[in-house]
Write a protein that holds these residues in place. Sequence first.
Motif, PDB file in Angstrom:
ATOM      1  N   LEU A  14       0.842  -1.196   0.000  1.00 55.63           N
ATOM      2  CA  LEU A  14       0.000   0.000   0.000  1.00 55.63           C
ATOM      3  C   LEU A  14       0.873   1.240   0.000  1.00 55.63           C
ATOM      4  O   LEU A  14       1.770   1.376   0.820  1.00 55.63           O
ATOM      5  CB  LEU A  14      -0.908   0.007   1.230  1.00 55.63           C
ATOM      6  N   SER A  15       0.648   2.119  -0.946  1.00 58.16           N
ATOM      7  CA  SER A  15       1.361   3.397  -0.983  1.00 58.16           C
ATOM      8  C   SER A  15       0.606   4.367  -1.879  1.00 58.16           C
ATOM      9  O   SER A  15       0.055   3.980  -2.921  1.00 58.16           O
ATOM     10  CB  SER A  15       2.786   3.220  -1.516  1.00 58.16           C
ATOM     11  N   SER A  16       0.615   5.621  -1.504  1.00 63.74           N
ATOM     12  CA  SER A  16      -0.023   6.647  -2.323  1.00 63.74           C
ATOM     13  C   SER A  16       0.756   6.914  -3.599  1.00 63.74           C
ATOM     14  O   SER A  16       0.246   7.554  -4.525  1.00 63.74           O
ATOM     15  CB  SER A  16      -0.142   7.947  -1.523  1.00 63.74           C
ATOM     16  N   GLU A  17       2.011   6.430  -3.672  1.00 61.57           N
ATOM     17  CA  GLU A  17       2.849   6.678  -4.843  1.00 61.57           C
ATOM     18  C   GLU A  17       2.482   5.787  -6.024  1.00 61.57           C
ATOM     19  O   GLU A  17       2.879   6.060  -7.160  1.00 61.57           O
ATOM     20  CB  GLU A  17       4.330   6.472  -4.488  1.00 61.57           C
ATOM     21  N   PHE A  18       1.759   4.711  -5.780  1.00 58.31           N
ATOM     22  CA  PHE A  18       1.339   3.846  -6.875  1.00 58.31           C
ATOM     23  C   PHE A  18       0.260   4.558  -7.694  1.00 58.31           C
ATOM     24  O   PHE A  18      -0.292   5.580  -7.278  1.00 58.31           O
ATOM     25  CB  PHE A  18       0.816   2.507  -6.344  1.00 58.31           C
ATOM     26  N   ASN A  19      -0.062   4.022  -8.857  1.00 56.97           N
ATOM     27  CA  ASN A  19      -1.048   4.665  -9.724  1.00 56.97           C
ATOM     28  C   ASN A  19      -2.460   4.328  -9.264  1.00 56.97           C
ATOM     29  O   ASN A  19      -2.884   3.171  -9.337  1.00 56.97           O
ATOM     30  CB  ASN A  19      -0.843   4.223 -11.175  1.00 56.97           C
ATOM     31  N   HIS A  20      -3.173   5.340  -8.778  1.00 58.70           N
ATOM     32  CA  HIS A  20      -4.541   5.181  -8.287  1.00 58.70           C
ATOM     33  C   HIS A  20      -5.449   6.148  -9.043  1.00 58.70           C
ATOM     34  O   HIS A  20      -5.791   7.227  -8.537  1.00 58.70           O
ATOM     35  CB  HIS A  20      -4.619   5.460  -6.787  1.00 58.70           C
ATOM     36  N   PRO A  21      -5.856   5.800 -10.275  1.00 61.25           N
ATOM     37  CA  PRO A  21      -6.675   6.718 -11.090  1.00 61.25           C
ATOM     38  C   PRO A  21      -7.979   7.127 -10.431  1.00 61.25           C
ATOM     39  O   PRO A  21      -8.490   8.215 -10.689  1.00 61.25           O
ATOM     40  CB  PRO A  21      -6.940   5.908 -12.368  1.00 61.25           C
ATOM     41  N   ARG A  22      -8.533   6.255  -9.595  1.00 62.32           N
ATOM     42  CA  ARG A  22      -9.820   6.562  -8.956  1.00 62.32           C
ATOM     43  C   ARG A  22      -9.658   7.191  -7.583  1.00 62.32           C
ATOM     44  O   ARG A  22     -10.612   7.300  -6.829  1.00 62.32           O
ATOM     45  CB  ARG A  22     -10.669   5.281  -8.866  1.00 62.32           C
ATOM     46  N   GLY A  23      -8.450   7.616  -7.267  1.00 58.81           N
ATOM     47  CA  GLY A  23      -8.209   8.287  -6.001  1.00 58.81           C
ATOM     48  C   GLY A  23      -7.611   7.366  -4.960  1.00 58.81           C
ATOM     49  O   GLY A  23      -7.682   6.137  -5.053  1.00 58.81           O
ATOM     50  N   TYR A  24      -7.014   7.958  -3.937  1.00 57.70           N
ATOM     51  CA  TYR A  24      -6.335   7.200  -2.877  1.00 57.70           C
ATOM     52  C   TYR A  24      -6.779   7.717  -1.519  1.00 57.70           C
ATOM     53  O   TYR A  24      -6.734   8.923  -1.252  1.00 57.70           O
ATOM     54  CB  TYR A  24      -4.822   7.359  -3.025  1.00 57.70           C
ATOM     55  N   ASP A  25      -7.225   6.782  -0.666  1.00 54.12           N
ATOM     56  CA  ASP A  25      -7.576   7.176   0.693  1.00 54.12           C
ATOM     57  C   ASP A  25      -6.929   6.277   1.734  1.00 54.12           C
ATOM     58  O   ASP A  25      -7.248   6.359   2.923  1.00 54.12           O
ATOM     59  CB  ASP A  25      -9.099   7.192   0.883  1.00 54.12           C
ATOM     60  N   GLY A  26      -6.017   5.419   1.280  1.00 56.36           N
ATOM     61  CA  GLY A  26      -5.320   4.551   2.224  1.00 56.36           C
ATOM     62  C   GLY A  26      -6.114   3.342   2.641  1.00 56.36           C
ATOM     63  O   GLY A  26      -5.699   2.611   3.536  1.00 56.36           O
TER      64      GLY A  26
END
Length: 432
Positions: free
Chosen positions: A219-231
Amino acid sequence: MSAVEVALSPVHESAFGLYRSRSESIVIYVAVAGSVIPMYVLESGSVKSVKLKIEKNCKGLLSKKQKLVYGDKNVSKRSCFGTDGILLQPVIVNPNVKIPRVIWDMLSLVSDGLKKCKKPIRASEGMGGAYFMQHPSGNKYVGVFKPMDEEPMAVNNPQGLPLSKNGEGLKKGTKVGEGALREVAAYILDHPLSGPRGIKNELESGFAGVPPTVMVKCLSSEFNHPRGYDGGVENIKVGSLQMFVKNCGSCEDMGPRDFPVEEVHKITVFDIRTANADRHAGNILMNREEGRIALIPIDHGYCLPENFKDCTFDWLYWPQAREPYSPEVLDYINTLDAEQDIALLSSYGWDLSLECARTFRISTMLLKKGAAKGLSPFAIGQIMCRETVDKESMIEKIVQKAHDSIVKGMNEAVFLKTVSNIMDTELENICF
């Protein structure tokens, strides 16, 4: 305490025990304006996700105005919360399979780096998402993580490639999302000289030198999350984690003239055996050890395909490939057992499809028969690779002859025996 200063106090394990739900949540205490509010958050949750939950449950506490304190430290501007903000775990399907110590050491260093907010760094090259995982000190790399959903033509590919329309990957006979499985399989199949890796030889390098690789969730915010990231749990990525190997570049950076014959030959054995569909000079790293060049094969997301249509071996054009195998290499080839290896992969959780297993059996068969007849890597590779895109290779023709000659309903063993007989005939007449 002012309304915008929120103290986060996790439940002390010694006092109450640490509560974990099935979704791996923990209890924290939120102290707000003299009141203490218990709240459940994901153990893997980021600072951002914690602040958003506080905003949702405590009216008036906008996330951008919150000041979060963990112990005596302000963590409001950090990307991770204490030691729980990042998740890294090996994916273990069979608890009876022992993970080598070298992999546990890599996992430990990567995990410590993430906990210290040493962010993954996306590689600038390649057509899929690949991330360099940092050492806790931040001054070097420990591993390379490749999420399954960021592979070429996958749903979250960061390079803008179109989605696969039929599930097939960039190489014929592969499927999108299976690249990570193949990366791990390459390491498992790269047996040391002493045999398949086990407790007694777990520290030995594989014959071809494939770096230690394991399937993980991260888990990391640096990965590609096109639909958003909330952890949250939905942001967890599954993929392959391969040890970063010290190198001085790839084989693209220099001509092959100075490559040791034995270094080239070890890679030819691996590529022929796994019918590698993507062996080019850029995915063979170089390192100099005491003045000697060592070659390290990487990027095996297109090995073990369902057919031979895209077999690609750049080393075919290197002079070392025309040299015969040494007695040591021949002894190693003689020990290879496709059935044993298929069972080994199954024990790790990957049951090869009928088509992949067939290709693997036939490629191993060709390697063993060709080597026994004294054929060079070049000669065997020529049998597997197409001269042009539209011209079938000799191995494809052998397989087709077997298809045409068997009676409908015959089992796989009979088919493979037919392939073996036709292959023997063709090898008798071969001349390279």
